[in-house]
Design an enzyme around this catalytic site. Structure first.
Site, short mmCIF file in Angstrom:
data_model
loop_
_atom_site.label_atom_id
_atom_site.label_comp_id
_atom_site.label_asym_id
_atom_site.label_seq_id
_atom_site.Cartn_x
_atom_site.Cartn_y
_atom_site.Cartn_z
N THR A 89 0.81 -1.22 0.00
CA THR A 89 0.00 0.00 0.00
C THR A 89 0.84 1.27 0.00
O THR A 89 0.49 2.26 -0.62
CB THR A 89 -0.91 0.01 1.26
OG1 THR A 89 -1.79 -1.09 1.16
CG2 THR A 89 -1.71 1.29 1.36
N ASP B 82 1.71 -6.83 -4.54
CA ASP B 82 0.87 -6.78 -3.36
C ASP B 82 1.39 -7.92 -2.48
O ASP B 82 1.68 -9.00 -2.98
CB ASP B 82 -0.58 -7.06 -3.79
CG ASP B 82 -1.56 -6.98 -2.63
OD1 ASP B 82 -2.45 -6.12 -2.69
OD2 ASP B 82 -1.45 -7.79 -1.69
N THR C 280 1.63 -4.79 4.14
CA THR C 280 1.45 -5.21 5.54
C THR C 280 0.88 -6.61 5.67
O THR C 280 1.08 -7.27 6.68
CB THR C 280 0.51 -4.23 6.28
OG1 THR C 280 -0.75 -4.19 5.59
CG2 THR C 280 1.11 -2.85 6.36
#
Ligand code: ASP
Length: 343
Positions: free
Chosen positions: A13, A57, A89
């Site tokens: 992100t 991602d 994350t």
């Protein structure tokens, strides 16, 4: 001479922006991140960047990603004082755990960070995370040694040991915790280091070693009320696995029904490595408290103590990759290798 850091950008992100067509977040070019954080230029540091191609991602992270990360660090280890890994994350705790076992004799900081909001949006947490991670990776003690010579995660003002951390929130800025290990540092006006908790670098100057032969024949079985014999059999007896992490209840308890214990005993007879990790976020496995735990121990299950599941997985991948003998893996699994369990 200026200290030097390598920023390894894998994706996540922190460096994503919204696709105008389908409105999902997708990774964008790394140069965008540096433009967004001009504050980095204020450090008297040389900061170089290495960008993964393609950016990912972190739900696409796999063991090959970890191997690539260890190779990037190994190949540039002597050129930099510290490494920062910008990472999504979602699987950051898995990656930080795995790298802690894959990088031997580590004497420099490897700090993972990321963010909950992309770095380009006004309320992003990415800037503070990145700037403080840079400061931590560059920081040295009075003797000129790196302050934190271990794999760690910096997030929301806290520095956590990588193989103790777990993602606890999909929304909150406070997304990571290490419930079984005190924070290694906390960022306020100053960065306060918890020196007694930080691992020491190896005494003599030993060269970095990497363990990049991973054996991924491991599965994770989460127990739940109503679990069926067919499911337990599938996980525990599959010819595809050498080891199974059983996520048990509380202090390491599991059903006492004969069918369950029979499957566990059969898996043990087959030579499988069965590891007990608690589903609880905090606390440790102790199979000697309740009869239901003791039965597991008697059936050959080994304790994961206060390990996270993420850490148990990385540790098993590395140990299985290194040793063919399952008994040796079981023995080493129960030892503390790099701060991942409390002994
Ligand atoms: N899906 C993103 C990732 O893990 C989420 C994040 O970065 O926070 O790559």
């Amino acid at each position: 001479m200026k200290a030097s850091l390598l920023l390894i950008y894998t994706g996540g992100t922190i460096g994503m922006k919204q696709d105008p067509e389908d409105r999902t977040l997708k990774p964008f070019d790394f140069s965008g991140i540096l433009d967004e954080v001009p504050e980095l230029a204020k450090f008297a540091l040389r900061i170089d960047a290495y960008t993964f191609d393609p950016l990912i991602d972190s739900s696409d992270v796999d063991p090959d990603t970890w191997i690539k990360l260890t190779h990037v660090i190994r190949d540039r280890y002597d050129d930099y004082d510290g490494f920062i890994v910008l990472h999504g994350t979602d699987t950051m705790a898995y990656s930080a755990s795995a790298l802690s076992f894959m990088l031997g004799n580590l004497a420099k900081p490897v700090v993972f960070t990321g963010s909950q909001l992309p770095i380009g949006v006004p309320r992003t947490d990415g800037k503070e995370n990145l700037i403080s991670a840079v400061e931590i990776a560059a920081s040295r003690d009075a003797g000129g040694r790196p302050m934190v010579p271990e794999v760690c995660i910096y997030f929301n003002s806290h520095l956590l040991r990588g193989n103790r951390a777990t993602k606890v929130s999909s929304e909150d800025f406070n997304a990571f915790q290490s419930p079984n290990c005190p924070v290694l540092a906390e960022a306020g006006i100053e960065i306060r280091y918890n020196r007694s908790e930080i691992r020491k670098a190896p005494q003599q100057h030993l060269p970095l070693t990497i363990q990049d032969r991973l054996d991924t024949r491991v599965s994770i079985l989460k127990l739940h009320p109503g679990i069926t014999p067919a499911v337990v059999r599938y996980f525990l007896l599959s010819p595809e696995t050498r080891a199974v992490i059983i996520e048990t209840y509380g202090s390491g308890n599991a059903p006492s029904q004969p069918w369950f214990l029979d499957i566990v005993a059969e898996a043990d007879r087959m030579g499988k490595i069965l590891v007990n990790v608690t589903q609880c976020q905090a606390g440790a496995v102790n199979m000697r408290i309740y009869a239901n735990g003791k039965r597991l121990e008697d059936a050959g299950v080994v304790s994961g103590f206060d390990s996270t599941t993420e850490s148990a997985l990385g540790k098993l991948f590395v140990l299985l990759g290194r040793y063919q003998d399952n008994a040796r893996v079981k023995e080493l699994f129960q030892q503390e290798l790099c701060g991942e369990i409390t002994v």
